[in-house]
Motif scaffolding. Structure first.
Motif, PDB file in Angstrom:
ATOM      1  N   LYS A 191     -32.208  65.200  -9.786  1.00  0.00           N
ATOM      2  CA  LYS A 191     -31.651  64.954 -11.132  1.00  0.00           C
ATOM      3  C   LYS A 191     -31.899  63.517 -11.575  1.00  0.00           C
ATOM      4  N   LYS A 211     -42.475  68.605 -19.112  1.00  0.00           N
ATOM      5  CA  LYS A 211     -42.304  69.704 -18.152  1.00  0.00           C
ATOM      6  C   LYS A 211     -41.803  69.172 -16.811  1.00  0.00           C
ATOM      7  N   HIS A 264     -30.885  65.357 -23.346  1.00  0.00           N
ATOM      8  CA  HIS A 264     -31.051  66.049 -22.066  1.00  0.00           C
ATOM      9  C   HIS A 264     -31.216  65.061 -20.914  1.00  0.00           C
ATOM     10  N   THR A 265     -32.029  64.017 -21.141  1.00  0.00           N
ATOM     11  CA  THR A 265     -32.335  63.054 -20.089  1.00  0.00           C
ATOM     12  C   THR A 265     -31.932  61.656 -20.540  1.00  0.00           C
ATOM     13  N   ASP A 276     -38.036  69.124  -4.957  1.00  0.00           N
ATOM     14  CA  ASP A 276     -36.736  69.804  -4.894  1.00  0.00           C
ATOM     15  C   ASP A 276     -35.868  69.512  -6.124  1.00  0.00           C
ATOM     16  N   ASP A 277     -36.538  69.286  -7.234  1.00  0.00           N
ATOM     17  CA  ASP A 277     -35.877  69.102  -8.530  1.00  0.00           C
ATOM     18  C   ASP A 277     -34.732  68.092  -8.532  1.00  0.00           C
ATOM     19  N   LYS A 322     -38.128  68.244 -16.682  1.00  0.00           N
ATOM     20  CA  LYS A 322     -37.253  69.328 -17.161  1.00  0.00           C
ATOM     21  C   LYS A 322     -35.859  69.265 -16.535  1.00  0.00           C
ATOM     22  N   ASN A 323     -35.794  69.009 -15.229  1.00  0.00           N
ATOM     23  CA  ASN A 323     -34.505  69.018 -14.539  1.00  0.00           C
ATOM     24  C   ASN A 323     -33.914  67.634 -14.323  1.00  0.00           C
ATOM     25  N   VAL A 324     -34.626  66.640 -14.797  1.00  0.00           N
ATOM     26  CA  VAL A 324     -34.154  65.255 -14.586  1.00  0.00           C
ATOM     27  C   VAL A 324     -33.107  64.904 -15.643  1.00  0.00           C
ATOM     28  N   ARG A 325     -31.943  64.454 -15.157  1.00  0.00           N
ATOM     29  CA  ARG A 325     -30.876  64.092 -16.111  1.00  0.00           C
ATOM     30  C   ARG A 325     -30.826  62.587 -16.355  1.00  0.00           C
TER      31      ARG A 325
END
Lengths: 286, 385
Positions: free
Chosen positions: B277, B322, B352-353, B274-275, B325-328
């Motif tokens: 962060k 990849k 980004h991360t 569920d992506d 990608k959505n991990v901050r």
């Protein structure tokens, strides 16, 4: 057709075992004793009448360790001092192979000293051909574990402060089955000593007093190759003659010939026996 | 067929895996905490026609297994930090001579004699850059005793497939922890054998440059007579100093590993669907704690995921990026003063991360609670989780 001379026949034997694809000339200085050792090793192997495919020649690092690359066997040029350990793995994994190590005094007795004594202790069927020229040649003339006390090397500019090893005594004490010494001057004796080592089932050492005129000879004013070979001729004493002489007559001599030859169970043979014993025990249980 | 299930410690599972993979030569030297592997091999190998030898030191151990592999026998050694340091020169030799070998390193605390009986991951960098010269390593990192068995088989397979030394990187807890292990049936596992030459001996090149980067390998005694050297060599195995031949050989060694990074290194993820962060990246025993920390965090309604590579050398960097990608915020948890984290900083865009360290090097493992506390700390600092 006229029969070839003895010399020509010997030369044919050597050529039969040189690698056709390897580019000559070799890396050694002209007059180096390693050429004599190469020839003698080839003749000794030839006398065994074994297939080239079943012979492995292993070496470490140094002038002598460049020898295997020229000969047409399975050849393994390893890391400094470790040739005997690599050879141990080969022999244990495939005992049918005849495993020979070509090494020098620095490679075998300094960095590789531990592997050397433990291979003697195991009495594993490996023949070590030790070219002893009392110096590190490839790196340019540093003193080695066999450099006589007081002799000069580039790292012993005031004379060697240490006492030298006698590799043959070391090997006998550590448990080797066959120990012999010869020189690059006494070529016929050398052929016999190497052949004896190759035929021995167990650990064998053939120490060969060789000449490094480029470094040892120059740094110690021992002269050119001819003079150094003359020194070998003068100072070598066959063990049979030495036994009859009082110690004071042997002071400036070194003993040549077969110094030690005993029969005892070889390591791989012992391991094969263990495998058979375990298999029998397992059959009996089931 | 009836399933065989055993309660095994990691070192015992490693022995099982090695024997299943076809290892028939082991050269070793006693060292805590890897000794049970040598003991197991000493007991088992002669009963199946294999051979064990206790060498005089770790340098001799790795030399012996390279020799045995040249003779055509699948070979392995096992050690821990100090012994692994001693082996480094000859690991480079196995690499440049393209000789399949498996080296198990059960990590303990270092440097030097360090913490012989305590857990650590401080050989992370040594596993990849321990030997001198340019070197591209394969190092597999299992995270359960079951996986130790399978990764040992995989390590042997990869070494045969790529003709290269492969490191199986365990740690003290992985080696001594006991877990249930499903022993696979022989027909369930894939066994890879090195490619053998089909050409006549005169045409044979032991180090042939091929399209795949891997050349066929004859064994000593098979009738193919050739030279092997640790010097830079040509295709026939003769020393060379020709610039074009040097580059061809070094590129071959590098490319056969680098090109296959994505297939060598896989990822296991937990709670990444569920992506989230916030995620935790770790390997080996720490990944077990991370997995549990995700469960605890989710019970507290904190959306967190965990990701672990199955190999740290080579790292599959494309698929890693990849997956992140959505991990901050990425927590890099490891048992050292910061080694894996440097690899991550090298490969992840930190604009980004954000990369957050969680390090422990007191000889104890990182607990799920400790990771959970880190997550709460991040939340406390105002991150949306």
């Amino acid at each position: 057709m006229a029969q070839k001379s003895d010399m020509a026949q010997k030369s044919d034997v050597v050529h039969h075992y040189l690698r056709p694809k390897k580019k000559f000339p070799h890396v050694w200085c002209s007059g180096c004793g390693l050429g004599v050792i190469l020839g003698s090793l080839i003749r000794s192997i030839d006398s065994l009448q074994m297939s080239k495919n079943d012979i492995v020649v292993c070496s470490g690092i140094g002038c002598s360790s460049r020898l295997p690359v020229y000969i047409d066997f399975n050849t393994l040029h390893t890391t400094h001092g470790r040739a005997i350990a690599f050879a141990t793995g080969i022999k244990v994994a495939k005992p049918k192979l005849k495993v020979i190590v070509v090494t020098g005094d620095g490679d075998c007795l300094a960095i590789g000293g531990n592997h050397f004594i433990h291979a003697c202790r195991r009495n594993i069927d490996i023949t070590v051909i030790l070219a002893n020229n009392w110096i590190y040649g490839m790196t340019g003339g540093q003193f080695s574990p066999t450099t006589p006390t007081g002799s000069r090397g580039t790292t012993a500019p005031y004379g060697n402060l240490e006492q030298p090893f006698d590799p043959t005594s070391l090997a006998i004490a550590a448990g080797a089955a066959y120990v012999a010494r010869s020189t690059v001057y006494h070529v016929n004796q050398l052929d016999k000593m190497i052949k004896g080592g190759l035929e021995k089932k167990g650990f064998s050492l053939v120490e060969i007093i060789s000449n490094c005129h480029t470094y040892y000879g120059r740094l110690n004013r021992e002269g050119d190759p001819v003079k150094m070979l003359q020194w070998q001729k003068k100072h070598a004493m066959p063990i049979e003659a030495a036994r009859k002489l009082p110690p004071e007559k042997l002071e400036d001599k070194f003993i040549t010939g077969v110094l030690h030859d005993v029969d005892k169970e070889e390591y791989c043979h012992r391991y094969d026996r263990l495998i058979r014993e375990l298999a029998n025990a397992s059959r009996e249980r089931s | 067929m009836k399933r065989v299930v055993k309660l095994l410690q990691g070192n015992e599972a490693c022995v099982e895996g090695a024997l299943m993979a076809g290892v028939r030569f082991f050269g070793g030297y006693p060292i805590t905490p890897s000794t049970e592997i040598a003991e197991g091999m000493a007991r088992r190998l002669p009963t199946i026609g294999g051979r064990f030898i206790q060498m005089e030191d770790e340098i001799g151990s790795i030399a012996s297994i390279i020799g045995a592999s040249c003779a055509g026998v699948k070979s392995m050694t096992a050690t821990s930090g100090p012994g692994f340091s001693l082996m480094q020169e000859n690991i480079g030799y196995a690499y440049i001579t393209e000789t399949p070998t498996v080296i198990v390193n059960v990590q303990r605390g270092g440097p030097s004699t360090g913490l012989p009986t305590k857990v650590s991951q401080s050989d992370t960098m040594q596993a990849g850059h321990g030997t001198h010269g340019d070197y591209y390593a394969i190092a597999l990192v299992p995270s359960s005793v079951q996986e130790v068995l399978h990764f040992t088989i995989k390590a042997v397979n990869l070494s045969e497939r790529f003709r290269t030394p492969v490191i199986l990187l365990l740690d003290e807890v992985m080696a001594h922890m006991r877990e249930k292990v499903d022993i696979p049936n022989p027909d369930e596992i894939e066994i890879v054998e090195r490619k053998r030459p089909t050409v006549p001996p005169d045409w044979y090149k032991h180090f042939a440059l091929t399209a795949t980067g891997v050349s066929a390998m004859a064994s000593f005694g098979d009738g193919y007579r050739y030279n092997i050297t640790g010097l830079i060599h040509d295709e026939l195995g003769f020393p060379t100093a020709e610039p074009s031949e040097i580059v061809a050989m070094l590129d071959k060694l590098k490319q056969k590993i680098v090109k296959h990074a994505e297939s060598i290194c896989e990822f296991e993820t937990n709670g990444m669907e569920d992506d989230p962060k916030v995620a935790i990246l770790s390997y080996g025993i720490v990944a077990r704690a991370a997995k549990q920390a995700v469960i605890i965090a989710r019970e507290h309604r904190l959306k967190v995921g965990a990701i672990r590579p199955t190999a740290i050398w080579p790292l599959a960097t494309d698929s890693l990026r990849k997956r992140l990608k959505n991990v901050r915020q990425l927590i890099v948890a490891e048992l050292n003063q910061g080694q894996l984290i440097n690899l991550m900083k090298q490969h992840i865009d930190q604009r980004h991360t954000e990369i957050i360290p969680l390090q422990r090097y007191d000889g104890e493992i990182i607990s799920p609670g400790q990771i959970f506390n880190k997550i709460k700390e991040i939340k406390h600092h105002g991150s949306e989780i």
